[in-house]
Design a protein around this motif. Structure first.
Motif, PDB file in Angstrom:
ATOM      1  N   ILE A  55      27.279 -17.222  11.860  1.00  0.00           N
ATOM      2  CA  ILE A  55      26.240 -18.211  11.584  1.00  0.00           C
ATOM      3  C   ILE A  55      25.796 -18.204  10.115  1.00  0.00           C
ATOM      4  O   ILE A  55      25.058 -19.097   9.692  1.00  0.00           O
ATOM      5  N   GLY A  56      26.211 -17.188   9.363  1.00  0.00           N
ATOM      6  CA  GLY A  56      25.808 -17.086   7.970  1.00  0.00           C
ATOM      7  C   GLY A  56      24.835 -15.939   7.767  1.00  0.00           C
ATOM      8  O   GLY A  56      24.064 -15.588   8.663  1.00  0.00           O
ATOM      9  N   ARG A  57      24.876 -15.350   6.585  1.00  0.00           N
ATOM     10  CA  ARG A  57      24.003 -14.214   6.311  1.00  0.00           C
ATOM     11  C   ARG A  57      22.551 -14.648   6.144  1.00  0.00           C
ATOM     12  O   ARG A  57      21.630 -13.947   6.561  1.00  0.00           O
ATOM     13  N   ARG A  58      22.346 -15.795   5.541  1.00  0.00           N
ATOM     14  CA  ARG A  58      20.980 -16.276   5.355  1.00  0.00           C
ATOM     15  C   ARG A  58      20.284 -16.557   6.694  1.00  0.00           C
ATOM     16  O   ARG A  58      19.145 -16.101   6.900  1.00  0.00           O
ATOM     17  N   PRO A  59      20.909 -17.299   7.641  1.00  0.00           N
ATOM     18  CA  PRO A  59      20.244 -17.503   8.936  1.00  0.00           C
ATOM     19  C   PRO A  59      19.967 -16.192   9.672  1.00  0.00           C
ATOM     20  O   PRO A  59      18.914 -16.046  10.303  1.00  0.00           O
ATOM     21  N   LEU A  60      20.903 -15.229   9.590  1.00  0.00           N
ATOM     22  CA  LEU A  60      20.679 -13.958  10.280  1.00  0.00           C
ATOM     23  C   LEU A  60      19.494 -13.214   9.684  1.00  0.00           C
ATOM     24  O   LEU A  60      18.687 -12.620  10.412  1.00  0.00           O
ATOM     25  N   ILE A  61      19.367 -13.247   8.360  1.00  0.00           N
ATOM     26  CA  ILE A  61      18.231 -12.598   7.719  1.00  0.00           C
ATOM     27  C   ILE A  61      16.921 -13.249   8.169  1.00  0.00           C
ATOM     28  O   ILE A  61      15.929 -12.557   8.454  1.00  0.00           O
ATOM     29  N   LEU A  62      16.903 -14.568   8.261  1.00  0.00           N
ATOM     30  CA  LEU A  62      15.688 -15.262   8.697  1.00  0.00           C
ATOM     31  C   LEU A  62      15.328 -14.895  10.140  1.00  0.00           C
ATOM     32  O   LEU A  62      14.153 -14.673  10.466  1.00  0.00           O
ATOM     33  N   ILE A  63      16.342 -14.826  11.006  1.00  0.00           N
ATOM     34  CA  ILE A  63      16.098 -14.411  12.392  1.00  0.00           C
ATOM     35  C   ILE A  63      15.567 -12.977  12.436  1.00  0.00           C
ATOM     36  O   ILE A  63      14.623 -12.658  13.169  1.00  0.00           O
ATOM     37  N   SER A  64      16.175 -12.105  11.631  1.00  0.00           N
ATOM     38  CA  SER A  64      15.764 -10.700  11.600  1.00  0.00           C
ATOM     39  C   SER A  64      14.339 -10.549  11.077  1.00  0.00           C
ATOM     40  O   SER A  64      13.564  -9.728  11.581  1.00  0.00           O
ATOM     41  N   LEU A  65      13.988 -11.333  10.069  1.00  0.00           N
ATOM     42  CA  LEU A  65      12.615 -11.299   9.555  1.00  0.00           C
ATOM     43  C   LEU A  65      11.619 -11.775  10.611  1.00  0.00           C
ATOM     44  O   LEU A  65      10.508 -11.237  10.718  1.00  0.00           O
ATOM     45  N   ALA A  66      12.006 -12.774  11.393  1.00  0.00           N
ATOM     46  CA  ALA A  66      11.131 -13.244  12.468  1.00  0.00           C
ATOM     47  C   ALA A  66      10.914 -12.140  13.504  1.00  0.00           C
ATOM     48  O   ALA A  66       9.783 -11.923  13.975  1.00  0.00           O
ATOM     49  N   LEU A  67      11.988 -11.423  13.851  1.00  0.00           N
ATOM     50  CA  LEU A  67      11.859 -10.308  14.797  1.00  0.00           C
ATOM     51  C   LEU A  67      10.954  -9.214  14.230  1.00  0.00           C
ATOM     52  O   LEU A  67      10.109  -8.653  14.942  1.00  0.00           O
ATOM     53  N   GLY A  68      11.126  -8.917  12.938  1.00  0.00           N
ATOM     54  CA  GLY A  68      10.291  -7.902  12.313  1.00  0.00           C
ATOM     55  C   GLY A  68       8.829  -8.290  12.308  1.00  0.00           C
ATOM     56  O   GLY A  68       7.943  -7.444  12.528  1.00  0.00           O
TER      57      GLY A  68
END
Length: 435
Positions: free
Chosen positions: A69-82
């Protein structure tokens, strides 16, 4: 490197601050959390470890989705989880509920770390990669220092304020990254989503690098497919250096997370006030902000593996000196800065030594698994320390044991020499000419 490239490194360091804040939020509030929830040493160690389990899950299971899905979308998802995890921990009515949100936070942080480590490397040139990774790793110490300042202000008050602050910080990162961080050029070249050439060239222009055409991308795709076929069975091909690298990460992270997770709680039980214990722990965090950059600078002059051997041996020695002298606050503070610098420098060293062990086409998967395996040490250290503490071990005994584990890293790195391309004669000759 262009200013834009350094900006990306700075953004990754900012996200690494979240890891430092997250881990130290638990460490600095440990005495208050233990008292409110009536936890034993083992139970508190488990509460620390559950977040680290989440990091392992995020590093090894979430990270592969970055290639889909891309590194940027994964980072955004991970930040939301955090963000969810930090706010949830702040409002938790019991230790089990807090542990569940700590797991969510850990998963988010793990996904962030696995992606930002690769992005830092991708946006850096060869000459400055070690320094860039050092700056990126220094983000941990900055976040830990901020956590210590918030915790120190909250001593005698509500420990939940620390987690609320972490939640707002993670939410801020989510907003900033959404507007500023570009997608990885490597991902755009690999997946070729709609508008990929324009997005790639926009980023390359900002980096002051030549733009590419569709023909260039087609040629790059063909080369990459050949490399992927050659990289099949990567673990079998590179088993000896991979196992040694895993042990390196496990031993370093064992000592690193022991020092960062248990120090305030152990010092309180040794007779220091909670405020003094937080101050001593803050010293370790302050040292961590410069230690990673220090490693990067030294590694520009000497072989990174050799520098890491020195850092690990010095870190082990200074850990013992720290716990013996911590009862004298000014002395413990000074030595704590040195311990923080050395143990954080070891983390930067592991990030720097690992990538050259693998060909470019399997470098990401090799480092991803090394990070995930390293979490074994991170998970074990607080849990084992809690069990030994319940069995009657003193703070000095626990620190000596953790120091011995860190010292093992130096022996492993000696064995890694034959596999390290940067330790060969050609590498030494190039290093000499560069200096």
């Amino acid at each position: 490197m262009s200013g834009y490239q350094w900006l990306i490194v700075a953004l990754c360091a900012f996200m690494n601050c979240l890891d430092g804040f997250d881990v130290m939020a638990v460490a600095f509030t440990g005495p208050s959390v233990t008292e409110e929830f009536q936890l034993t040493g083992s139970q508190f160690g488990l509460l620390v470890s559950v977040g680290l389990v989440g990091m392992a899950i995020g590093s090894m299971l979430l990270a592969p989705f970055a290639d889909l899905i891309g590194r940027r979308p994964l980072i955004l998802i991970s930040l939301a989880l955090g963000t969810i995890g930090m706010f949830g921990a702040a409002m938790a009515p019991s230790a089990p509920v807090m542990g569940a949100f700590r797991l969510v936070t850990g998963i988010g942080v793990g996904g962030i770390l696995a992606s930002t480590n690769v992005i830092t490397s991708e946006f850096s040139n060869a000459k400055n990669r070690g320094l860039s990774i050092g700056i990126y790793t220094a983000g941990y110490g900055i976040g830990a220092t901020v956590a210590s300042l918030v915790a120190k202000a909250a001593v005698g008050g509500d420990w939940r304020v620390v987690f609320y602050a972490g939640g707002f910080g993670t939410l801020l990162a989510l907003v900033v990254i959404a507007f500023v961080l570009p997608e990885s050029v490597a991902f755009l070249e690999q997946r070729r989503p709609s508008g990929a050439p324009a997005r790639i060239n926009k980023t390359l222009t900002r980096m002051r690098m030549p733009t590419v055409t569709d023909t260039d991308l087609d040629r790059s795709a063909a080369t990459r497919k050949e490399a992927e076929r050659a990289g099949a069975g990567w673990l079998r091909q590179r088993l000896p250096p991979t196992v040694l690298l895993w042990i390196t990460f496990i031993t370093i992270m064992f000592g690193f997370y022991f020092v960062n997770s248990w120090t305030p709680t152990l010092l309180v039980e040794e007779g220091l006030s909670e405020s003094a214990a937080v101050t001593a722990g803050m010293a370790i965090s302050i040292g961590g902000t410069v230690g990673s950059v220090l490693y990067g600078l030294v590694a520009r002059l000497r072989t990174p593996r050799v520098v890491l051997i020195g850092f690990s041996l010095l870190a082990a020695a200074m850990m013992i000196v720290f716990i013996v002298s911590a009862s004298t606050l000014w002395l413990g503070f000074g030595i704590g800065v040195v311990v923080g610098a050395l143990i954080n420098g070891c983390i930067a060293g592991a990030y720097t030594v690992g990538p050259p062990l693998y060909p470019a086409n399997i470098r990401s998967v090799g480092m991803g698994w090394a990070l995930g395996m390293g979490r074994i040490g991170a998970i074990l250290s607080p849990t084992v320390a809690g069990m030994l503490k319940d069995a009657g071990a003193s703070a000095t005994q626990l620190y000596i044991g953790a120091a011995m584990v860190v010292a093992v890293c130096a022996l492993v790195l000696v064995g890694l020499r034959r596999y390290d391309p940067e330790s060969g004669p050609a590498a030494k000759e190039a290093l000499g000419s560069a200096s």
